[in-house]
Design a protein around this motif. Structure first.
Motif, short mmCIF file in Angstrom:
data_model
loop_
_atom_site.label_atom_id
_atom_site.label_comp_id
_atom_site.label_asym_id
_atom_site.label_seq_id
_atom_site.Cartn_x
_atom_site.Cartn_y
_atom_site.Cartn_z
N THR A 264 0.84 -1.19 0.00
CA THR A 264 0.00 0.00 0.00
C THR A 264 0.88 1.24 0.00
O THR A 264 2.08 1.17 0.26
N VAL A 265 0.27 2.38 -0.30
CA VAL A 265 0.97 3.66 -0.33
C VAL A 265 0.20 4.64 0.54
O VAL A 265 -1.02 4.78 0.39
N GLU A 266 0.91 5.30 1.44
CA GLU A 266 0.30 6.24 2.39
C GLU A 266 0.66 7.66 2.02
O GLU A 266 1.83 7.99 1.81
N GLY A 267 -0.35 8.53 1.92
CA GLY A 267 -0.13 9.93 1.60
C GLY A 267 0.41 10.72 2.78
O GLY A 267 0.51 10.21 3.90
N PRO A 268 0.74 12.00 2.57
CA PRO A 268 1.38 12.80 3.63
C PRO A 268 0.55 12.96 4.88
O PRO A 268 1.10 13.18 5.96
N THR A 269 -0.77 12.89 4.79
CA THR A 269 -1.60 13.07 5.98
C THR A 269 -2.28 11.77 6.41
O THR A 269 -3.29 11.80 7.12
N GLY A 270 -1.73 10.64 5.96
CA GLY A 270 -2.22 9.35 6.44
C GLY A 270 -3.21 8.65 5.54
O GLY A 270 -3.62 7.53 5.86
N GLN A 271 -3.60 9.26 4.41
CA GLN A 271 -4.51 8.57 3.50
C GLN A 271 -3.78 7.38 2.89
O GLN A 271 -2.58 7.44 2.63
N VAL A 272 -4.51 6.30 2.60
CA VAL A 272 -3.87 5.07 2.15
C VAL A 272 -4.44 4.64 0.80
O VAL A 272 -5.66 4.56 0.62
N LEU A 273 -3.53 4.38 -0.14
CA LEU A 273 -3.89 3.78 -1.43
C LEU A 273 -3.71 2.28 -1.33
O LEU A 273 -2.65 1.80 -0.88
N ARG A 274 -4.71 1.54 -1.79
CA ARG A 274 -4.65 0.09 -1.82
C ARG A 274 -4.86 -0.39 -3.25
O ARG A 274 -5.34 0.38 -4.10
N PRO A 275 -4.53 -1.64 -3.54
CA PRO A 275 -4.71 -2.12 -4.92
C PRO A 275 -6.12 -1.90 -5.45
O PRO A 275 -6.30 -1.68 -6.65
N ALA A 276 -7.11 -1.97 -4.59
CA ALA A 276 -8.49 -1.81 -5.06
C ALA A 276 -8.96 -0.37 -5.02
O ALA A 276 -10.14 -0.10 -5.25
N SER A 277 -8.08 0.59 -4.71
CA SER A 277 -8.49 1.99 -4.60
C SER A 277 -9.04 2.48 -5.93
O SER A 277 -8.53 2.13 -7.00
N SER A 278 -10.07 3.30 -5.84
CA SER A 278 -10.68 3.86 -7.04
C SER A 278 -10.44 5.36 -7.14
O SER A 278 -11.26 6.09 -7.70
#
Length: 959
Positions: free
Chosen positions: A667-681
């Motif tokens: 996963t990838v986490e943005g600067p303020t804690g938001q998280v991208l996951r493989p299923a992110s849209s």
């Protein structure tokens, strides 16, 4: 004890609603907390702030918006406060604290407290210059507190938070105590029977005898039906407190709680003075403020209230020169100021006035990724965003439209112009030319064969390349062979990408008998780049080889006929002695490309080749390498890899290389804690997974979980998914990997994470050398630019060097001119010199950035000799031929010897006699050979496609 037993550490703003000068600013200070107790003080200050904001009327939004609150950290040498003997109470203790706080400030009343007010004022002025009110919290088990210019409260009672609010009622809002005694109703105190007939200054107590609604302080809040006085002390001589616990009127009738009137007994007197309600926080700390006191609080804070405001910062939003087929986001920006969330409503959407398409690829050209009612969370002055996305249509299309945005809290409506245009993406067509000679079947470092390592690394190149670029594949051994023609890659399952990937993974296979003809490969690739009907803005060839040329055509044969419009990159697996790379290096650098060599010990071959291919891809697509770490991922551990993106970056690829990517939760986490996951849209975000890699492609700014993310510190998060680790297709992959790598049971999966960004901040690194012989001068040069301008005085660049013998050095690269950094290294040793160039600094707007690049330099004996075996003309000398023959003998398989009918031991003996034993130079006197041995060498050379050796005397039989 004396004052200043401790130190002031500093101030932290824990409630920020804007500038201190225009807000009612309260500073909370610690007393009697040691250094070890500072975490407890931070928790106490947070609890006090939260409790205050929960109490009426501070829980009213307008009042909360008027406040700023600071925490001032003051450390004392000892814990607590002075606790002297006080009548029959108090142990008589002295404590070393910063403000010299003490109980028993009033004789015989232990709960009363005092402090060194002068010292407290100096601390307030130095730490929070625009303070309005200070409050000192004492760390003590004894309950106590006192108002005054700076109120002081101990945290020793269960109701200490309420006591703090009570004391603020005194000091901040000028309210009097409303209880009818000083020492307590159960004490025999003197002088507190009847108040003197002088009107007190406090707004919540009165001694007026004529209690009429129009004649005393809070008369306007009294219902005309409420009797005045509302309740009087029944003791005729006023020597005791009123014992009643419920409000009643003079006739003995019950009075509802909360009735505003005149209740006798206040300001430490039993009679003669009145309070507004039967009970109030100023009489009982745990009760809420009465209506009169609450209004005083409102009136005091009214000048500091801030109504919500919103001002448009971006009268237009532009999407200039967006590449066709991509989706980008931009924002309508508004300057807002309020202590709570602000919400917006898009009242007019979408409205195009240019007649362009409203829908493209079944999706709106203009869209609102956060919906029509976005929110700006937070408090204080900030920038709010209404995000708009634009899906670029066909090249040449333009966009002109408007959007109307209303702030729900201020009811203002803003109209914003939307403009944009679509351009064709800058594209590059790449032909991968892969070595398929017999030596590719040999083992490679890291557990794979050379063939497997190349196959998986080439797949990474194919998977990660941009959608609009083109890719094709050919192979070469004794001759070059067409694989798949160059075609546009397309999306994750695009035709060009899928065909190239299928060929690399399924059809590429070395020829066990194959020799190496790099010239043939270059000629075939050059021909493919000119395929009619296939057009790209730029062309490139990427050659991979693991050995020197042993079969015509040679590089020198075709170099003059290659197209000058294509760039040539090459990756060499092996040492310079085995590769003879001088000619190839000259060809690459002359075309604007580069040569990368692995060296003798390349570590895990797959990882190295994949990184080399990614470096070349970055160079071809004007992409920057932001970070490139590697390590091991054990089961049960989450690895967090930080990387920085800035406002100059327009997109980012986060690439994971690992043997079994499907078994890793990536996963990838943005600067303020938001998280991208493989299923992110999220709009503009895609995820893809290959055989040994997975990657996110992120358009910037990204909207992750509804929050914008761009500049700042991001994280790649890796964790082994224990369920996926042994499930489905992962089980055989894992079993095979663990068989080849038993150390992985303890260490975990190896990984490398490379972050690339398309950016306006660019690093151009290169290695220039004045010779290919040992002793060559290697000049490493790095150029940093931002929007085409030098990054002048805002960056530091270094180079990590690994020499052929494994020794390492960290080299500083001074800035020799604006944005240009250089360092010199002498290649004393023969072999490959690896450089990892690391740059870091700040952008023009002050955001941090990092950049990386990989370079190689090399040196080998004979590197500057233009003669080469098998080249046009009469061939090389004996020494060159010996180097080549010995290299070939190391690559010949037992099957080849059997097919040729050659005794390998005897052949090697002959070569040793002519060339010397391995490791010796060939400048010794030649050894006479039996004519049969000479015939054996001639026959072997002829069958291996090589010219026979020639001595300086011209007759190999006599050498």
């Amino acid at each position: 004890m004396g004052v200043n037993h401790g130190q002031v550490l500093g101030a932290t703003k824990i409630l920020d609603n804007g500038p201190d000068l225009s807000h009612y600013t309260i500073a909370l200070m610690s007393e009697g907390y040691t250094q070890a107790q500072m975490p407890a003080w931070e928790a106490d200050a947070r609890d006090l702030m939260d409790h205050l904001l929960e109490q009426a009327p501070f829980d009213e939004l307008e009042l909360r918006c008027a406040l700023n609150i600071y925490r001032i950290d003051v450390v004392s040498d000892e814990s607590g406060a002075d606790d002297p003997r006080c009548g029959d109470t108090g142990p008589g203790e002295k404590v070393k604290t910063y403000f010299d706080a003490t109980f028993c400030a009033a004789a015989d009343v232990r709960r009363t407290m005092a402090l060194d007010t002068q010292t407290a004022l100096l601390v307030l002025l130095s730490q929070v210059p625009f303070w309005r009110m200070g409050l000192v919290v004492v760390n003590s088990t004894v309950r106590g507190g006192t108002g005054g210019s700076i109120p002081i409260v101990s945290n020793g009672g269960t109701d200490w938070l309420d006591t703090c609010v009570h004391e603020l009622g005194h000091s901040a809002f000028g309210l009097a105590d409303e209880y009818p005694t000083y020492a307590g109703c159960d004490t025999e105190e003197e002088g507190h029977d009847v108040a003197l007939p002088f009107e007190p200054s406090e707004p919540n107590v009165t001694v007026l005898q004529q209690l009429l609604p129009s004649g005393f302080k809070w008369g306007g809040l009294v219902d005309p039906a409420t009797p005045l006085p509302t309740m009087q002390n029944p003791d005729p001589d006023c020597t005791a407190c009123d014992p009643r616990t419920e409000p009643v009127d003079p006739a003995g009738n019950p009075v509802p709680n909360g009735t505003v009137g005149a209740f006798e007994g206040a300001r430490y007197f039993h009679c003669g003075i009145y309070r507004p309600e039967f009970d109030c926080r100023m009489r009982t700390s745990s009760k809420p403020f009465c209506a009169v006191c609450a209004q005083v609080v409102r009136d005091t804070l009214a000048p500091f209230e801030h109504p919500p405001s919103a001002d448009l910062l971006s009268p237009s939003v532009a999407f200039p020169d967006i590449e066709a087929g991509t989706t980008v986001t931009a924002a309508v920006s508004l300057a807002v100021d309020w202590c709570d969330d602000l919400t917006f409503w898009v009242t007019d959407w979408p409205h195009r006035v240019d007649g362009g398409p409203e829908v493209f690829h079944d999706a709106p050209v203009l869209d609102l990724p956060l919906g029509r009612n976005p929110t700006s969370p937070g408090s204080g002055p900030r920038t709010a965003y209404v995000w708009v996305s634009y899906q670029a249509t066909d090249p040449g299309d333009t966009l002109l439209g408007t959007i109307s945005v209303e702030c729900n809290e201020t009811h203002e409506v803003f109209t914003v112009l939307i403009t944009g245009n679509t351009v064709a993406p800058h594209t590059v067509g790449v032909m991968l030319s892969l070595d398929a000679s017999g030596s590719m079947t040999e083992p490679a470092s890291g557990g794979d064969s050379k063939e497997e390592a190349l196959r998986y690394a080439a797949e990474v190149f194919v998977n990660v390349m941009p959608d609009a670029d083109g890719v094709g594949v050919n192979t070469f051994a004794s001759d070059a062979t067409e694989g798949v023609p160059i075609a546009v890659a397309g999306g994750v399952l695009g035709g060009g990408r899928s065909n190239a990937r299928e060929f690399v993974l399924r059809e590429y296979a070395p020829d066990p008998q194959g020799l190496t003809s790099i010239g043939d490969a270059l000629a075939l690739s050059d021909e493919a780049l000119g395929t009619p009907g296939v057009g790209f803005d730029e062309w490139a060839v990427v050659v991979f080889t693991d050995g020197m040329e042993t079969e015509p055509q040679y590089i020198s044969d075709v170099a003059g006929s290659l197209s000058s419009s294509s760039r040539i990159f090459a990756v060499g697996l092996g040492t310079p002695e085995n590769l003879d790379p001088a000619t190839l290096a000259t060809l690459c650098s002359g075309s604007g490309g580069a040569l990368l060599l692995s060296g003798a010990d390349s570590g895990d071959t797959y990882f190295l080749l994949a990184k080399y291919f990614l470096k070349i891809l970055a160079g071809l697509t004007n992409t920057e390498v932001v970070r490139d770490p590697e390590g091991y991922l054990p089961p049960g551990v989450t690895v967090r890899i930080p990387f920085m993106l800035s406002e100059t970056d327009t997109s980012a690829d986060v690439i994971l290389l690992t043997p079994v990517p499907s078994a890793v939760d990536f996963t990838v986490e943005g600067p303020t804690g938001q998280v991208l996951r493989p299923a992110s849209s999220a709009p503009g975000v895609t995820f893809a997974r290959g055989t040994r890699e997975a990657h996110y492609r992120i358009s910037l700014p990204a909207l992750i979980d509804g929050q914008p993310a761009r500049e700042g510190t991001w994280h790649a998060l890796l964790r082994i998914d224990l369920d996926a680790w042994t499930a489905g297709d992962n089980a055989p992959l894992l079993y095979r990997y663990l068989q080849q790598h038993p150390e992985a049971v303890a260490n975990g999966l190896p990984y490398a994470v490379q972050v690339q960004a398309r950016s306006n901040l660019r690093l151009a690194a290169s290695c220039h050398q004045d010779s290919y012989e040992p002793g060559a001068e290697l000049r490493v040069r790095a150029v940093l630019t931002e929007y085409g301008l030098p990054v002048d005085g805002r960056a530091t660049v270094t180079a990590d060097l690994t020499r052929p013998d494994g020794t390492a050095a960290h080299l500083a690269m001074p800035e020799v001119e604006p944005g240009v950094f250089e360092v010199l290294e002498t290649a004393h040793q023969a072999g490959v010199h690896h450089f990892r160039v690391l740059a870091g600094g700040t952008t023009l707007r002050g955001y941090p950035f990092t950049r990386e690049d990989l370079l190689t330099g090399f040196a080998y004996h004979g590197g500057d000799d233009p003669s080469r075996p098998g080249s046009a003309g009469d061939g090389g000398g004996l020494e060159q031929w010996c180097r080549l023959f010995r290299c070939v003998l190391g690559a010949v398989t037992p099957q080849t010897y059997d097919r040729l009918g050659i005794d390998p031991a005897r052949l090697r003996h002959c070569v040793d006699q002519v060339c010397g034993s391995p490791g010796m130079t060939t400048s010794h006197s030649p050894v006479d050979l039996d004519p049969a041995d000479i015939d054996l060498i001639r026959d072997a050379a002829r069958q291996l496609g090589m010219s026979p050796p020639r001595s300086s005397r011209g007759d190999p039989r006599r050498s």
